[in-house]
Design a protein around this motif. Structure first.
Motif, PDB file in Angstrom:
ATOM      1  N   HIS A 179       0.883  -1.172   0.000  1.00 20.26           N
ATOM      2  CA  HIS A 179       0.000   0.000   0.000  1.00 20.26           C
ATOM      3  C   HIS A 179       0.913   1.212   0.000  1.00 20.26           C
ATOM      4  O   HIS A 179       1.766   1.355   0.892  1.00 20.26           O
ATOM      5  CB  HIS A 179      -0.900   0.020   1.244  1.00 20.26           C
ATOM      6  CG  HIS A 179      -1.823   1.202   1.268  1.00 20.26           C
ATOM      7  ND1 HIS A 179      -3.008   1.219   0.555  1.00 20.26           N
ATOM      8  CD2 HIS A 179      -1.720   2.409   1.893  1.00 20.26           C
ATOM      9  CE1 HIS A 179      -3.614   2.389   0.749  1.00 20.26           C
ATOM     10  NE2 HIS A 179      -2.850   3.123   1.553  1.00 20.26           N
ATOM     11  N   ARG A 183      -2.804   3.988  -2.710  1.00 18.66           N
ATOM     12  CA  ARG A 183      -3.248   2.894  -3.575  1.00 18.66           C
ATOM     13  C   ARG A 183      -2.620   1.572  -3.144  1.00 18.66           C
ATOM     14  O   ARG A 183      -1.541   1.549  -2.538  1.00 18.66           O
ATOM     15  CB  ARG A 183      -2.866   3.157  -5.039  1.00 18.66           C
ATOM     16  CG  ARG A 183      -3.648   4.260  -5.717  1.00 18.66           C
ATOM     17  CD  ARG A 183      -3.345   4.292  -7.212  1.00 18.66           C
ATOM     18  NE  ARG A 183      -4.010   5.385  -7.879  1.00 18.66           N
ATOM     19  CZ  ARG A 183      -5.264   5.343  -8.335  1.00 18.66           C
ATOM     20  NH1 ARG A 183      -5.975   4.233  -8.206  1.00 18.66           N
ATOM     21  NH2 ARG A 183      -5.797   6.383  -8.933  1.00 18.66           N
ATOM     22  N   ASP A 184      -3.312   0.486  -3.474  1.00 21.73           N
ATOM     23  CA  ASP A 184      -2.781  -0.861  -3.270  1.00 21.73           C
ATOM     24  C   ASP A 184      -2.220  -1.373  -4.594  1.00 21.73           C
ATOM     25  O   ASP A 184      -2.873  -1.254  -5.646  1.00 21.73           O
ATOM     26  CB  ASP A 184      -3.880  -1.808  -2.784  1.00 21.73           C
ATOM     27  CG  ASP A 184      -4.379  -1.427  -1.389  1.00 21.73           C
ATOM     28  OD1 ASP A 184      -3.529  -1.195  -0.510  1.00 21.73           O
ATOM     29  OD2 ASP A 184      -5.602  -1.363  -1.198  1.00 21.73           O
ATOM     30  N   PHE A 185      -1.022  -1.938  -4.555  1.00 27.47           N
ATOM     31  CA  PHE A 185      -0.341  -2.394  -5.760  1.00 27.47           C
ATOM     32  C   PHE A 185       0.043  -3.867  -5.652  1.00 27.47           C
ATOM     33  O   PHE A 185       0.346  -4.372  -4.564  1.00 27.47           O
ATOM     34  CB  PHE A 185       0.934  -1.575  -6.002  1.00 27.47           C
ATOM     35  CG  PHE A 185       0.679  -0.139  -6.328  1.00 27.47           C
ATOM     36  CD1 PHE A 185       0.457   0.274  -7.636  1.00 27.47           C
ATOM     37  CD2 PHE A 185       0.655   0.824  -5.318  1.00 27.47           C
ATOM     38  CE1 PHE A 185       0.216   1.607  -7.933  1.00 27.47           C
ATOM     39  CE2 PHE A 185       0.424   2.155  -5.606  1.00 27.47           C
ATOM     40  CZ  PHE A 185       0.199   2.554  -6.920  1.00 27.47           C
ATOM     41  N   ASP A 214      -2.071  -1.370 -10.061  1.00 27.68           N
ATOM     42  CA  ASP A 214      -2.826  -1.054  -8.855  1.00 27.68           C
ATOM     43  C   ASP A 214      -4.100  -1.887  -8.862  1.00 27.68           C
ATOM     44  O   ASP A 214      -4.607  -2.280  -9.923  1.00 27.68           O
ATOM     45  CB  ASP A 214      -3.136   0.439  -8.781  1.00 27.68           C
ATOM     46  CG  ASP A 214      -4.226   0.854  -9.744  1.00 27.68           C
ATOM     47  OD1 ASP A 214      -5.324   1.196  -9.285  1.00 27.68           O
ATOM     48  OD2 ASP A 214      -3.965   0.812 -10.969  1.00 27.68           O
ATOM     49  N   ALA A 216      -7.092  -1.188  -8.331  1.00 30.43           N
ATOM     50  CA  ALA A 216      -8.268  -0.562  -8.939  1.00 30.43           C
ATOM     51  C   ALA A 216      -8.247  -0.682 -10.458  1.00 30.43           C
ATOM     52  O   ALA A 216      -9.235  -0.380 -11.129  1.00 30.43           O
ATOM     53  CB  ALA A 216      -8.350   0.911  -8.540  1.00 30.43           C
ATOM     54  N   GLN A 290      -7.511  10.797 -11.737  1.00 32.76           N
ATOM     55  CA  GLN A 290      -7.025   9.947 -10.658  1.00 32.76           C
ATOM     56  C   GLN A 290      -5.519   9.769 -10.807  1.00 32.76           C
ATOM     57  O   GLN A 290      -5.074   8.966 -11.624  1.00 32.76           O
ATOM     58  CB  GLN A 290      -7.698   8.563 -10.705  1.00 32.76           C
ATOM     59  CG  GLN A 290      -9.181   8.571 -10.462  1.00 32.76           C
ATOM     60  CD  GLN A 290      -9.725   7.143 -10.404  1.00 32.76           C
ATOM     61  OE1 GLN A 290      -9.083   6.229  -9.930  1.00 32.76           O
ATOM     62  NE2 GLN A 290     -10.929   6.973 -10.922  1.00 32.76           N
ATOM     63  N   GLU A 293      -0.329   8.475  -7.617  1.00 36.51           N
ATOM     64  CA  GLU A 293      -0.098   8.760  -6.211  1.00 36.51           C
ATOM     65  C   GLU A 293      -1.266   9.631  -5.728  1.00 36.51           C
ATOM     66  O   GLU A 293      -1.376  10.777  -6.099  1.00 36.51           O
ATOM     67  CB  GLU A 293       1.237   9.477  -6.027  1.00 36.51           C
ATOM     68  CG  GLU A 293       2.429   8.671  -6.529  1.00 36.51           C
ATOM     69  CD  GLU A 293       3.724   9.469  -6.540  1.00 36.51           C
ATOM     70  OE1 GLU A 293       3.911  10.320  -5.646  1.00 36.51           O
ATOM     71  OE2 GLU A 293       4.545   9.238  -7.455  1.00 36.51           O
ATOM     72  N   LEU A 294      -2.111   9.059  -4.899  1.00 37.08           N
ATOM     73  CA  LEU A 294      -3.309   9.775  -4.446  1.00 37.08           C
ATOM     74  C   LEU A 294      -3.012  10.755  -3.313  1.00 37.08           C
ATOM     75  O   LEU A 294      -3.866  11.574  -2.968  1.00 37.08           O
ATOM     76  CB  LEU A 294      -4.371   8.785  -3.991  1.00 37.08           C
ATOM     77  CG  LEU A 294      -4.987   7.915  -5.093  1.00 37.08           C
ATOM     78  CD1 LEU A 294      -5.920   6.858  -4.507  1.00 37.08           C
ATOM     79  CD2 LEU A 294      -5.732   8.774  -6.098  1.00 37.08           C
TER      80      LEU A 294
END
Length: 295
Positions: A179, A183-185, A214, A216, A290, A293-294
């Motif tokens: 994480h 984001r989760d990768f 990622d 998503a 989006q 890197e959020l």
């Protein structure tokens, strides 16, 4: 664009209608030129890896958002756009053949999908050396005065090792997850290529990362070729880029993606009967975006 200057580019507004979140935005035109030809050699590759970035079909380059390179040298590692490097090289040759030209092509060669659009993932050069990552970020059309660079420690991710394996380009790869910055990768790395590197800013695993996505499904990097031939690792003249921080550069890139028109002070304009340009209203069109890197 300078304040008060107005230009008729009505077609650009149409590009934003119905735009959805995507890694190569619909609103940002690329800069006119990056000063192609002004390069120095900083190292030689031990390994070069080519990645397809958000490809519809990894076998068809025209379906890529970008074709990217990872150059791993003894002292320096560089990550950058193959499409953009090709274009810069072709523009440099074009300039030699047309020394008297008043204008220079903005892009030459294959640029994949949306080659007429700016993306920070294409218009950034990343250099890694001595445990530090430096990003040289080139901004879109009329905003190149904000070209910047910053440095941060490398590697950046904390990985959780998995037990699953799969074959990629003839290498048995192992799964790892993390994480990172919102984001989760999921990464697949090759232990038989013992370098702690990968696409974009990812690295730190006990093997080269050959695929990364990622969870998503917005961002995806897929290795399509690996070479152990020696290639020169080039660096542009970034002296005109201003020193900044990751947070400031990230905020600018996000802002420019979301509303390039407002950031560039874009105005509609009309022509009167005498051919004079009549300034119009400022344009502001928000586009959902989006970033990888959020945060």
């Amino acid at each position: 664009m300078n304040k008060g200057i107005t230009i008729v580019i009505l077609a650009l507004a149409a590009l934003c209608s119905g735009a959805s979140a995507q890694p190569k935005n619909a609103c940002c035109p690329p800069p006119n030129s990056r000063g192609a030809g002004k390069m120095v050699v900083v190292d030689t590759t031990c390994i070069r890896v080519w990645y397809a970035f958000n490809a519809d079909d990894v076998k068809v380059e025209n379906t890529y958002i970008d074709h990217q390179r990872l150059d791993i040298g003894k002292r320096v590692t560089k990550y950058y756009s193959e499409f953009l490097f090709r274009s810069d090289s072709l523009i440099a040759e074009w300039k030699k053949k047309h020394p008297e030209a008043n204008a220079v092509p903005g892009f030459l060669g294959n640029g994949g999908k949306k080659k007429d659009k700016w993306s920070e993932y294409e218009y950034s050069d990343l250099f890694i050396s001595n445990g530090e990552l430096t990003e040289y970020a080139t901004m879109p059309l009329w905003l190149v005065k904000y070209n910047s660079f910053y440095a941060e420690p490398y590697p950046l991710q904390q990985w959780k090792m998995g037990t699953e394996t799969r074959d990629i380009l003839g290498h048995r790869c192992q799964k790892a997850t993390c994480h990172w910055r919102g984001r989760d990768f999921v990464a697949w790395f090759a232990p038989d290529i013992p370098v702690k590197a990968g696409p974009w800013k990812f690295g730190g695993l006990p093997g080269l990362i050959l695929e990364l996505q990622d969870t998503a499904g917005v961002y995806r990097f897929e290795a399509v070729q690996i070479s152990s031939k020696p290639y020169p690792i080039f660096k542009y003249d970034f002296k005109a880029y201003r020193a900044s921080t990751r947070e400031k550069v990230w905020k600018m890139q996000k802002t420019f993606n979301e509303n390039w028109y407002k950031a560039a002070d874009f105005h509609r304009a009309t022509m009167d009967a005498a051919g004079n340009m009549i300034p119009g209203d400022a344009v502001s069109i928000h586009t959902p975006y989006q970033p990888l890197e959020l945060e």
